[in-house]
Design a protein around this motif. Structure first.
Motif, PDB file in Angstrom:
ATOM      1  N   VAL A 188       0.826  -1.275  -0.117  1.00  0.00           N
ATOM      2  CA  VAL A 188      -0.061   0.171   0.019  1.00  0.00           C
ATOM      3  C   VAL A 188       0.943   1.324  -0.023  1.00  0.00           C
ATOM      4  O   VAL A 188       2.040   1.179   0.719  1.00  0.00           O
ATOM      5  CB  VAL A 188      -0.854   0.258   1.137  1.00  0.00           C
ATOM      6  CG1 VAL A 188      -0.284  -0.044   2.531  1.00  0.00           C
ATOM      7  CG2 VAL A 188      -2.079   0.967   0.888  1.00  0.00           C
ATOM      8  N   VAL A 189       0.422   2.365  -0.690  1.00  0.00           N
ATOM      9  CA  VAL A 189       0.896   3.474  -0.845  1.00  0.00           C
ATOM     10  C   VAL A 189       0.021   4.623  -0.378  1.00  0.00           C
ATOM     11  O   VAL A 189      -1.015   4.636  -1.203  1.00  0.00           O
ATOM     12  CB  VAL A 189       1.772   3.855  -2.018  1.00  0.00           C
ATOM     13  CG1 VAL A 189       2.438   5.097  -2.141  1.00  0.00           C
ATOM     14  CG2 VAL A 189       2.761   2.885  -2.390  1.00  0.00           C
ATOM     15  N   VAL A 190       0.209   5.404   0.442  1.00  0.00           N
ATOM     16  CA  VAL A 190      -0.536   6.531   0.693  1.00  0.00           C
ATOM     17  C   VAL A 190      -0.003   7.920   0.435  1.00  0.00           C
ATOM     18  O   VAL A 190       1.323   8.240   0.950  1.00  0.00           O
ATOM     19  CB  VAL A 190      -0.979   6.741   2.278  1.00  0.00           C
ATOM     20  CG1 VAL A 190      -1.672   7.770   2.733  1.00  0.00           C
ATOM     21  CG2 VAL A 190      -1.551   5.337   2.653  1.00  0.00           C
ATOM     22  N   VAL A 191      -0.543   8.930  -0.117  1.00  0.00           N
ATOM     23  CA  VAL A 191       0.037  10.140  -0.507  1.00  0.00           C
ATOM     24  C   VAL A 191      -0.554  11.319   0.379  1.00  0.00           C
ATOM     25  O   VAL A 191      -2.065  11.154   0.451  1.00  0.00           O
ATOM     26  CB  VAL A 191      -0.263  10.497  -2.205  1.00  0.00           C
ATOM     27  CG1 VAL A 191       0.244  11.872  -2.692  1.00  0.00           C
ATOM     28  CG2 VAL A 191       0.359   9.290  -2.781  1.00  0.00           C
ATOM     29  N   LYS A 205      10.684  14.379  -4.923  1.00  0.00           N
ATOM     30  CA  LYS A 205      10.338  15.359  -6.184  1.00  0.00           C
ATOM     31  C   LYS A 205       9.181  14.574  -6.871  1.00  0.00           C
ATOM     32  O   LYS A 205       9.331  13.370  -7.332  1.00  0.00           O
ATOM     33  CB  LYS A 205      11.339  15.458  -7.035  1.00  0.00           C
ATOM     34  CG  LYS A 205      12.317  16.409  -6.284  1.00  0.00           C
ATOM     35  CD  LYS A 205      13.459  16.772  -7.483  1.00  0.00           C
ATOM     36  CE  LYS A 205      14.434  17.772  -6.734  1.00  0.00           C
ATOM     37  NZ  LYS A 205      14.119  19.078  -7.221  1.00  0.00           N
ATOM     38  N   ASN A 206       7.962  15.188  -7.161  1.00  0.00           N
ATOM     39  CA  ASN A 206       6.954  14.864  -7.789  1.00  0.00           C
ATOM     40  C   ASN A 206       7.289  14.284  -9.293  1.00  0.00           C
ATOM     41  O   ASN A 206       6.814  13.252  -9.622  1.00  0.00           O
ATOM     42  CB  ASN A 206       5.757  15.664  -8.019  1.00  0.00           C
ATOM     43  CG  ASN A 206       5.049  15.934  -6.391  1.00  0.00           C
ATOM     44  OD1 ASN A 206       5.283  15.178  -5.445  1.00  0.00           O
ATOM     45  ND2 ASN A 206       4.515  17.243  -6.463  1.00  0.00           N
ATOM     46  N   SER A 215      -1.932  11.258 -10.461  1.00  0.00           N
ATOM     47  CA  SER A 215      -2.807  12.382 -10.359  1.00  0.00           C
ATOM     48  C   SER A 215      -2.668  13.235  -9.096  1.00  0.00           C
ATOM     49  O   SER A 215      -3.112  14.436  -8.995  1.00  0.00           O
ATOM     50  CB  SER A 215      -4.354  12.057 -10.578  1.00  0.00           C
ATOM     51  OG  SER A 215      -4.657  11.106  -9.803  1.00  0.00           O
ATOM     52  N   LEU A 216      -2.250  12.405  -8.015  1.00  0.00           N
ATOM     53  CA  LEU A 216      -2.058  12.837  -6.670  1.00  0.00           C
ATOM     54  C   LEU A 216      -0.789  13.656  -6.425  1.00  0.00           C
ATOM     55  O   LEU A 216      -0.704  14.392  -5.356  1.00  0.00           O
ATOM     56  CB  LEU A 216      -2.196  11.886  -5.702  1.00  0.00           C
ATOM     57  CG  LEU A 216      -3.586  10.959  -5.846  1.00  0.00           C
ATOM     58  CD1 LEU A 216      -3.396   9.733  -4.881  1.00  0.00           C
ATOM     59  CD2 LEU A 216      -4.616  11.818  -5.618  1.00  0.00           C
ATOM     60  N   PHE A 228      -1.441  17.840   7.968  1.00  0.00           N
ATOM     61  CA  PHE A 228      -1.157  16.511   7.096  1.00  0.00           C
ATOM     62  C   PHE A 228      -2.452  16.273   6.670  1.00  0.00           C
ATOM     63  O   PHE A 228      -3.499  15.969   7.265  1.00  0.00           O
ATOM     64  CB  PHE A 228      -0.675  15.635   8.093  1.00  0.00           C
ATOM     65  CG  PHE A 228      -0.172  14.305   7.501  1.00  0.00           C
ATOM     66  CD1 PHE A 228       1.074  14.427   7.099  1.00  0.00           C
ATOM     67  CD2 PHE A 228      -0.935  13.232   7.637  1.00  0.00           C
ATOM     68  CE1 PHE A 228       1.399  13.226   6.385  1.00  0.00           C
ATOM     69  CE2 PHE A 228      -0.468  12.028   7.075  1.00  0.00           C
ATOM     70  CZ  PHE A 228       0.760  12.014   6.307  1.00  0.00           C
ATOM     71  N   VAL A 229      -2.861  16.416   5.381  1.00  0.00           N
ATOM     72  CA  VAL A 229      -4.051  16.131   4.484  1.00  0.00           C
ATOM     73  C   VAL A 229      -3.852  15.002   3.681  1.00  0.00           C
ATOM     74  O   VAL A 229      -2.895  15.004   2.697  1.00  0.00           O
ATOM     75  CB  VAL A 229      -4.456  17.240   3.756  1.00  0.00           C
ATOM     76  CG1 VAL A 229      -5.777  17.073   3.141  1.00  0.00           C
ATOM     77  CG2 VAL A 229      -4.506  18.717   4.707  1.00  0.00           C
ATOM     78  N   ILE A 230      -4.398  13.878   3.919  1.00  0.00           N
ATOM     79  CA  ILE A 230      -4.392  12.688   3.177  1.00  0.00           C
ATOM     80  C   ILE A 230      -5.379  12.842   1.778  1.00  0.00           C
ATOM     81  O   ILE A 230      -6.380  13.160   1.794  1.00  0.00           O
ATOM     82  CB  ILE A 230      -4.991  11.611   3.890  1.00  0.00           C
ATOM     83  CG1 ILE A 230      -4.048  11.123   4.845  1.00  0.00           C
ATOM     84  CG2 ILE A 230      -4.985  10.120   2.966  1.00  0.00           C
ATOM     85  CD1 ILE A 230      -4.530  10.153   6.038  1.00  0.00           C
ATOM     86  N   LEU A 231      -4.328  12.735   0.605  1.00  0.00           N
ATOM     87  CA  LEU A 231      -5.028  12.792  -0.610  1.00  0.00           C
ATOM     88  C   LEU A 231      -5.559  11.522  -1.236  1.00  0.00           C
ATOM     89  O   LEU A 231      -6.598  11.706  -2.061  1.00  0.00           O
ATOM     90  CB  LEU A 231      -3.850  13.370  -1.621  1.00  0.00           C
ATOM     91  CG  LEU A 231      -3.415  14.779  -1.283  1.00  0.00           C
ATOM     92  CD1 LEU A 231      -2.177  15.038  -2.148  1.00  0.00           C
ATOM     93  CD2 LEU A 231      -4.352  15.885  -1.109  1.00  0.00           C
ATOM     94  N   GLY A 232      -4.986  10.336  -0.847  1.00  0.00           N
ATOM     95  CA  GLY A 232      -5.409   9.160  -1.483  1.00  0.00           C
ATOM     96  C   GLY A 232      -4.362   8.223  -1.361  1.00  0.00           C
ATOM     97  O   GLY A 232      -3.487   8.402  -0.606  1.00  0.00           O
ATOM     98  N   GLY A 233      -4.418   6.863  -1.941  1.00  0.00           N
ATOM     99  CA  GLY A 233      -3.252   6.214  -2.128  1.00  0.00           C
ATOM    100  C   GLY A 233      -3.683   5.206  -3.186  1.00  0.00           C
ATOM    101  O   GLY A 233      -4.529   5.307  -3.902  1.00  0.00           O
TER     102      GLY A 233
END
Length: 172
Positions: free
Chosen positions: A22-25, A54-55, A72-73, A103-108
């Motif tokens: 799993v990866v959380v962004v 770096k993105n 996209s995140l 700290f705002v979770i964008l998705g994963g």
């Protein structure tokens, strides 16, 4: 950053994306160094890791991986939290987000499945791999103890009957 260093970073990120369950962004803008250190320690405690990359390099590293939906995140100051246990990184990330508004979770992503923030929360609410193993051991162990009790029960009944007859004969 030199070209060789960039290629090393891309290769490292690619390995992370391919090997993680799993990866959380999340966005981390506004967090202090102490808060980031706390996040890293909490992640390390459960076997997860945190990486600020770096993105542009992360997008290149995402190619040909199962978690390519993360592209996209990757906008703005993002941090990647990842682990081999599908529940560890999301659980720590959600708990940390509750304590720190910046700290705002964008998705994963979990394999080929893209997760929105609610999906990450749902994943975090599941029991961890160790908790599931403990429950399975408990379920397997309980019938074994009952079988042992049932196997010993007839012998105990016979012993009580013999003891009752012996005390009856001794009283007579």
């Amino acid at each position: 950053m030199e070209r060789a260093a960039k290629q090393d970073a891309i290769n490292e990120l690619n390995g992370v994306f391919k090997s993680s369950a799993v990866v959380v962004v999340a966005h981390y803008s506004g967090l202090t160094v102490a808060q980031m250190s706390t996040l890293r320690q909490q992640m390390r405690a459960v076997g997860a890791k945190v990486k600020v990359a770096k993105n542009r390099l992360a997008k290149i590293a995402l190619k040909d991986t199962d978690v390519a939906s993360l592209e996209s995140l990757l906008k703005g100051p993002t941090v990647l939290a990842y682990s081999g246990d599908p529940v560890a990184a999301p659980k720590v990330a959600i708990d940390f987000a509750k304590a720190n508004e910046q700290f705002v979770i964008l998705g994963g992503a979990m394999g080929k499945t893209a997760l929105d923030p609610n999906g990450v929360k749902s994943l975090a609410s599941l029991p961890s791999l160790d908790e599931l193993r403990a429950k399975i051991v408990g379920l397997v162990q309980a019938p074994a103890t009952k079988i042992a009790q049932l196997a010993n029960a007839p012998a105990a009944k016979v012993a009580r009957v013999v003891s009752a007859y012996a005390s009856k004969d001794a009283a007579a």
